[in-house]
Write a protein that holds these residues in place. Structure first.
Motif, PDB file in Angstrom:
ATOM      1  N   GLN A 134       0.743  -0.962  -0.062  1.00 27.62           N
ATOM      2  CA  GLN A 134       0.208   0.242  -0.438  1.00 27.62           C
ATOM      3  C   GLN A 134       0.598   1.230   0.002  1.00 27.62           C
ATOM      4  O   GLN A 134       2.243   1.421   0.885  1.00 27.62           O
ATOM      5  N   THR A 135       0.540   2.031  -0.966  1.00 33.66           N
ATOM      6  CA  THR A 135       1.336   2.850  -0.890  1.00 33.66           C
ATOM      7  C   THR A 135       1.425   3.981   0.311  1.00 33.66           C
ATOM      8  O   THR A 135      -0.079   4.738   0.803  1.00 33.66           O
ATOM      9  N   PRO A 136       2.040   4.469   0.759  1.00 34.77           N
ATOM     10  CA  PRO A 136       1.795   5.050   2.486  1.00 34.77           C
ATOM     11  C   PRO A 136       2.043   6.582   2.443  1.00 34.77           C
ATOM     12  O   PRO A 136       2.158   7.088   1.544  1.00 34.77           O
ATOM     13  N   VAL A 137       0.924   7.020   2.585  1.00 39.95           N
ATOM     14  CA  VAL A 137       1.105   8.549   3.165  1.00 39.95           C
ATOM     15  C   VAL A 137       2.146   9.399   4.557  1.00 39.95           C
ATOM     16  O   VAL A 137       1.885   8.681   5.704  1.00 39.95           O
ATOM     17  N   PHE A 138       2.939  10.140   4.401  1.00 42.04           N
ATOM     18  CA  PHE A 138       3.641  10.715   5.661  1.00 42.04           C
ATOM     19  C   PHE A 138       2.902  11.890   6.138  1.00 42.04           C
ATOM     20  O   PHE A 138       0.893  12.104   6.491  1.00 42.04           O
ATOM     21  N   PRO A 139       2.551  11.053   7.280  1.00 42.44           N
ATOM     22  CA  PRO A 139       3.372  10.644   8.766  1.00 42.44           C
ATOM     23  C   PRO A 139       3.309   9.168   8.632  1.00 42.44           C
ATOM     24  O   PRO A 139       1.861   9.307   9.304  1.00 42.44           O
ATOM     25  N   PHE A 140       4.090   8.515   8.795  1.00 42.37           N
ATOM     26  CA  PHE A 140       4.266   6.813   9.769  1.00 42.37           C
ATOM     27  C   PHE A 140       5.140   6.476  10.313  1.00 42.37           C
ATOM     28  O   PHE A 140       5.964   7.050  11.040  1.00 42.37           O
ATOM     29  N   LEU A 141       4.649   5.851  11.214  1.00 37.44           N
ATOM     30  CA  LEU A 141       6.055   5.388  12.809  1.00 37.44           C
ATOM     31  C   LEU A 141       6.688   4.287  11.240  1.00 37.44           C
ATOM     32  O   LEU A 141       5.705   3.308  10.843  1.00 37.44           O
ATOM     33  N   SER A 142       7.488   3.805  11.837  1.00 35.62           N
ATOM     34  CA  SER A 142       8.622   3.507  11.107  1.00 35.62           C
ATOM     35  C   SER A 142       9.596   2.009  12.459  1.00 35.62           C
ATOM     36  O   SER A 142      10.569   2.194  12.696  1.00 35.62           O
ATOM     37  N   LEU A 143       9.426   0.905  12.137  1.00 38.57           N
ATOM     38  CA  LEU A 143      10.161  -0.072  13.584  1.00 38.57           C
ATOM     39  C   LEU A 143      11.039  -0.743  12.468  1.00 38.57           C
ATOM     40  O   LEU A 143      10.528  -2.028  11.023  1.00 38.57           O
ATOM     41  N   LEU A 144      12.386  -0.558  12.456  1.00 39.96           N
ATOM     42  CA  LEU A 144      13.355  -0.577  11.745  1.00 39.96           C
ATOM     43  C   LEU A 144      14.167  -1.375  12.468  1.00 39.96           C
ATOM     44  O   LEU A 144      15.036  -1.804  13.614  1.00 39.96           O
ATOM     45  N   VAL A 145      14.111  -3.247  12.100  1.00 35.18           N
ATOM     46  CA  VAL A 145      14.605  -4.483  12.461  1.00 35.18           C
ATOM     47  C   VAL A 145      15.298  -4.915  11.575  1.00 35.18           C
ATOM     48  O   VAL A 145      15.084  -5.911  10.343  1.00 35.18           O
ATOM     49  N   SER A 146      16.267  -4.601  11.963  1.00 31.64           N
ATOM     50  CA  SER A 146      17.381  -5.469  10.533  1.00 31.64           C
ATOM     51  C   SER A 146      18.747  -6.616  11.917  1.00 31.64           C
ATOM     52  O   SER A 146      18.817  -6.525  12.928  1.00 31.64           O
ATOM     53  N   GLY A 147      20.072  -6.628  10.778  1.00 29.38           N
ATOM     54  CA  GLY A 147      20.308  -7.447  11.756  1.00 29.38           C
ATOM     55  C   GLY A 147      21.289  -6.661  12.447  1.00 29.38           C
ATOM     56  O   GLY A 147      22.409  -7.004  13.044  1.00 29.38           O
ATOM     57  N   GLY A 148      22.098  -5.038  11.803  1.00 25.57           N
ATOM     58  CA  GLY A 148      22.646  -4.181  12.217  1.00 25.57           C
ATOM     59  C   GLY A 148      22.110  -3.171  13.467  1.00 25.57           C
ATOM     60  O   GLY A 148      22.184  -2.160  14.009  1.00 25.57           O
TER      61      GLY A 148
END
Ligand code: KG4
Ligand code: ZN
Length: 356
Positions: A134-148
């Motif tokens: 779904q194309t997001p509209v700002f603002p949104f909250l992002s949970l960034l979960v990676s290896g680093g």
């Protein structure tokens, strides 16, 4: 139509992609170094850099071929310049500079974390295409979960200055915890995808590992205590049966997913933001995707999941972030230097471990 070539070499994937300004992925390749590092059980920076150098030329040619374009047909060349392993980043950055110099196309520098955050905009056609886009509209909250990296960000727009870190991990990243627990369980590297698969058949209530820093008032995380809990349990328990192994995976994964989902939803309520998204390699996790969707919907939030190929490291997200930078008139100079640090301002102080 504007088209941007993206190049990604920040860690253990050599990747290239051609993407347009709408996020359509026209062609992409990811050459994984997993086999190289799996033999040692983790990433060896020098081996990573050498492997990028060996493969970058073929990877870029392949992405252009798949997109059915020549270098002359792209409008700009985007490259991950931060954060990451410096030797690995240097390979992509110097290669991109060479292409830019030779072709006269502008060079755009991209922050890998912003690439992950914006990866929800990418669309692929064909059998890999996802229905969840779904194309997001700002603002949104992002949970960034990676290896680093692991953190929750308020995203007002696509530039680093539009992104506010609400809280990040004080020690290990979520993916790092998956990988360390995977290694302790003898599951090889990287542990995340294997734990995800084994957890499916496991009983998550069998070994109730405590979720670290569960307070919903804070968007900060700590995963090193949970990793230690699992390791102590393994030391005291002795060899695991197949069922026990699945149960440990399910119990560990539940503890991680509990804290990720509850903190993201609590942060959205606190920030009065109705759209939440996830990104980074751990965003490929089946349980995280299901539970954040269920909880978000229950709370009346719009939940935006990246396609699986957009969650783990890829160059399409770099090309897309680069396309947005190009449309804003950005252009990096040929003395662009890679950095280990993200351009997003940090709020959480590292190294203080678990509290509250
Ligand atoms: O974003 P990414 O590809 O590279 C970094 O920027 O770090 O993330 C890699 C991380 C690894 O720790 C890997 O174990 C984890 O993402 N990962 C997963 C899954 N797929 C990848 N963790 C849990 N479940 C998965 N399905
Ligand atoms: Zn990444």
């Amino acid at each position: 139509m504007q088209r941007v070539l993206g190049i990604e070499t920040s860690c253990d994937e050599t990747a290239a992609a051609v993407v347009d300004l709408e996020g359509n992925v026209l062609g992409e390749t990811v050459h994984s170094q997993i086999e190289l590092h799996a033999r040692i059980g983790g990433i060896v920076p020098e081996l990573a850099a050498r492997d990028h150098a060996r493969n970058i030329d073929a990877v870029v040619r392949r992405a252009l071929d798949l997109a059915e374009v020549a270098l002359d047909d792209v409008d700009a060349i985007a490259v991950t310049a931060r954060p990451g392993l410096v030797g690995a980043l240097l390979v992509g950055v110097e290669f991109a500079k060479g292409l830019s110099l030779g072709s006269g196309k502008p060079l755009i520098e991209v922050d890998h974390l912003i690439g992950h955050i914006l990866a929800i905009h990418l669309r692929r056609s064909g059998p890999g295409a996802s229905l969840v886009h779904q194309t997001p509209v700002f603002p949104f909250l992002s949970l960034l979960v990676s290896g680093g990296h692991t953190g929750i960000y308020r995203v007002e727009g696509p530039r680093a200055e539009d992104i506010v870190e609400l809280g990040a991990t004080r020690d290990d990243a979520a993916g790092e915890a998956f990988d360390k627990v995977g290694k302790a369980l003898g599951l090889g590297y990287p542990g995340g995808p294997v734990i995800d698969r084994l957890a499916k058949t496991g009983d998550a209530s069998r070994f109730p590992f405590a979720s670290p820093m569960p307070s919903k008032k804070s968007a900060e995380f700590s995963f090193s205590g949970l990793k230690t809990q699992v390791m102590r349990f393994l030391e005291s328990h002795g060899p695991l049966s197949e069922t026990e192994l699945a149960d440990v995976c399910a119990s560990f994964q539940k503890a991680v997913v509990d804290v990720l989902t509850s903190k993201l939803v609590a942060a959205a309520e606190r920030e009065d933001v109705t759209r939440i998204a996830i990104g980074g390699g751990v965003a490929a996790n089946r349980e995280l995707r299901e539970r954040i969707t269920d909880l978000g919907v229950k709370k009346g939030l719009t939940v935006i999941l990246p396609e699986l190929a957009s969650a783990t490291d890829n160059a399409a997200m770099i090309a897309y972030a680069g396309a947005l930078g190009f449309s804003r008139g950005e252009c990096a100079s040929l003395d662009l230097d890679p950095s280990t640090e993200t351009s997003i301002a940090a709020q959480t102080r590292k190294g203080r471990g678990q509290r509250g």
